[in-house]
Design an enzyme around this catalytic site. Sequence first.
Site, PDB file in Angstrom:
ATOM      1  N   TYR A 228      -2.514   0.089  10.330  1.00 23.20           N
ATOM      2  CA  TYR A 228      -2.727  -0.526   9.470  1.00 23.20           C
ATOM      3  C   TYR A 228      -1.521  -0.379   8.885  1.00 23.20           C
ATOM      4  O   TYR A 228      -1.255  -0.863   7.887  1.00 23.20           O
ATOM      5  CB  TYR A 228      -3.968   0.265   8.368  1.00 23.20           C
ATOM      6  CG  TYR A 228      -3.805   0.430   7.026  1.00 23.20           C
ATOM      7  CD1 TYR A 228      -4.242  -1.270   7.165  1.00 23.20           C
ATOM      8  CD2 TYR A 228      -4.002   0.408   6.145  1.00 23.20           C
ATOM      9  CE1 TYR A 228      -4.172  -1.696   5.443  1.00 23.20           C
ATOM     10  CE2 TYR A 228      -3.604   0.159   4.465  1.00 23.20           C
ATOM     11  CZ  TYR A 228      -4.258  -0.348   4.609  1.00 23.20           C
ATOM     12  OH  TYR A 228      -4.138  -1.465   3.477  1.00 23.20           O
TER      13      TYR A 228
ATOM     14  N   SER B 257       0.948  -1.051  -0.315  1.00 20.25           N
ATOM     15  CA  SER B 257      -0.067   0.161   0.293  1.00 20.25           C
ATOM     16  C   SER B 257       0.312   1.447   0.144  1.00 20.25           C
ATOM     17  O   SER B 257       1.826   1.214   0.251  1.00 20.25           O
ATOM     18  CB  SER B 257      -1.239  -0.112   1.202  1.00 20.25           C
ATOM     19  OG  SER B 257      -1.023   1.293   1.513  1.00 20.25           O
TER      20      SER B 257
END
Length: 254
Positions: free
Chosen positions: A156, A143
């Site tokens: 995250y 990501s």
Amino acid sequence: MSNQVTLITGGASGIGKAVALKLAAQGINVVISGRRDDVGQAALREIAAVAHSGAQARFLRNDVTDETAVKDMVAQVVNEFGRLDMAVNNAGISNEISTIDQSNTDNFRAMLDTNVLGVYFCMKYEIQQMLKQGGGSIVNLASIAGLNGIPWAGAYAATKHAVVGLTKSSALDHAAQGVRINGVAPGATKTDIIAKQLDGSDPNYNEANISAMHPMNRLGKPEEIADAICWLLSPASSYVTGHILNVDGGFQAK
Ligand code: NAI
């Protein structure tokens, strides 16, 4: 690449399903995994509708946080297709928008279990099989949060930084053995994971300001991320390993 088989975890929705649709349309066998039978079967019908040249599609109910189940899943793919050529370790969750001081430790543990241990378990058994058969190609979903600090997403981001570490290190371990291991780092992409966060419960978190974080000023489409994944899986990227490919509307160029 026909007669080849690809395993895509979390492949019943979003980016994973977009990859499955593209590969099946190219005549490549796909096995998607996920936790829910109904969602898996619905995705399977969509994939079967576009499958080309006799490509087969299967759904395996599987939770990537369970190591034994992941081992069995890889064995099931090999039992049926005789090999595992490509794998997309895509299953992932983002369950909290919060600063660390306000965050819930159980949410972080759940993200560690799925995003880190899940990818680790999958890589472990996929690589074992690929070494036995003399090669393969793996793509992990990192990501922009695996390469940068992202406000309100520290937990995250920590899990996605770990995915980058697993990807690069394993790529070095197996570079000379025919197993290529790469990652994709998407920017915010219009899938369920983002939809849940844009549910209106936080007025500071909306599509306009998430879009504005990206120089192209929009969210990505799952198909745009899938195109990059398919390239990294394929022999078109045969001299690429240990790479994290940004597919982020220019985010990383800032
Ligand atoms: P999504 O929510 O549609 O896909 C994630 C899939 O993983 C779902 O099908 C979900 O059921 C499955 N999954 C979750 N936990 C699982 C478990 N324990 N075992 C098996 N399957 C499980 O969302 P999306 O966006 O397609 O996510 C795919 C990957 O892309 C994730 O790893 C996510 O972190 C990553 N990503 C997504 C971005 C976005 O903005 N959508 C941005 C950057 C990365």
